[in-house]
Design a protein around this motif. Structure first.
Motif, mmCIF file in Angstrom:
data_model
loop_
_atom_site.group_PDB
_atom_site.id
_atom_site.type_symbol
_atom_site.label_atom_id
_atom_site.label_comp_id
_atom_site.label_asym_id
_atom_site.label_seq_id
_atom_site.Cartn_x
_atom_site.Cartn_y
_atom_site.Cartn_z
ATOM 1 N N UNK A 81 -3.487 -2.431 -12.186
ATOM 2 C CA UNK A 81 -1.953 -2.404 -12.473
ATOM 3 C C UNK A 81 -1.355 -3.631 -12.301
ATOM 4 N N UNK A 82 -1.657 -4.282 -11.070
ATOM 5 C CA UNK A 82 -0.618 -5.707 -10.830
ATOM 6 C C UNK A 82 -1.192 -6.663 -11.800
ATOM 7 N N UNK A 83 -2.484 -6.885 -12.281
ATOM 8 C CA UNK A 83 -2.782 -7.841 -13.154
ATOM 9 C C UNK A 83 -2.424 -7.623 -14.521
ATOM 10 N N UNK A 84 -2.982 -6.663 -15.176
ATOM 11 C CA UNK A 84 -2.434 -6.612 -16.398
ATOM 12 C C UNK A 84 -1.212 -6.278 -16.759
ATOM 13 N N UNK A 85 -0.455 -5.444 -16.072
ATOM 14 C CA UNK A 85 0.969 -5.155 -16.032
ATOM 15 C C UNK A 85 2.025 -6.351 -16.026
ATOM 16 N N UNK A 86 1.513 -6.937 -15.134
ATOM 17 C CA UNK A 86 2.521 -8.066 -14.833
ATOM 18 C C UNK A 86 2.278 -9.175 -15.934
ATOM 19 N N UNK A 87 1.048 -9.351 -16.496
ATOM 20 C CA UNK A 87 0.959 -10.226 -17.583
ATOM 21 C C UNK A 87 1.791 -9.510 -18.857
ATOM 22 N N UNK A 88 1.713 -8.196 -19.139
ATOM 23 C CA UNK A 88 2.631 -7.784 -20.064
ATOM 24 C C UNK A 88 4.250 -8.106 -19.965
ATOM 25 N N UNK A 89 4.544 -7.747 -18.696
ATOM 26 C CA UNK A 89 5.945 -8.165 -18.373
ATOM 27 C C UNK A 89 6.272 -9.751 -18.472
ATOM 28 N N UNK A 90 5.382 -10.456 -18.143
ATOM 29 C CA UNK A 90 5.481 -11.942 -18.147
ATOM 30 C C UNK A 90 5.782 -12.186 -19.530
#
Length: 130
Positions: A81-90
């Protein structure tokens, strides 16, 4: 909700979303993101799919009768959740010219949780040998 159910549910949700996000990245974002941002987005998708599969395998194979089993699953769930979804948002925010810089530190925390999940899984395998 039991840990087995949560692990299987999150594995299925992450797998479903990885396919959707992968198609979204390949088609809708191809012209909107720079090659570097598209590569980062694809990295998030890959890691999400890898860990979706791992969660499903764990959900069907671990007994979850030890606290270590739950810790492994939780590391993979929250790490993804933290890794992939933060990449998407960034990536998406950078494409709009409004990069959400506060998310920058979230990605490595997610990555660290994934590493811890793998380390705990490794320990669960060799722990019985020690």
């Amino acid at each position: 909700m039991g840990t087995i159910f949560l692990t299987q549910l999150m594995g299925a949700i992450y797998g479903l979303l990885a396919v959707i996000f992968g198609a979204f990245g390949a088609h809708a974002l191809k012209k909107k993101l720079t090659p570097e941002l598209l590569h980062s987005f694809e990295t998030g998708v890959k890691y999400q799919m890898y860990h979706a599969i791992v969660l499903l395998v764990l959900g069907f194979n671990l007994g979850f009768d030890q606290p270590l089993d739950s810790a492994i699953a939780h590391c993979f769930i929250f790490g993804t959740l933290l890794f992939s979804f933060s990449i998407y948002a960034l990536c998406l925010s950078a494409a709009k010219g409004e990069k959400l810089k506060f998310l920058g530190p979230i990605t490595p925390i997610g990555g660290l949780l994934l590493v811890v999940g793998w380390a705990l899984l490794f320990y669960s395998f060799i722990g019985s040998l020690l």
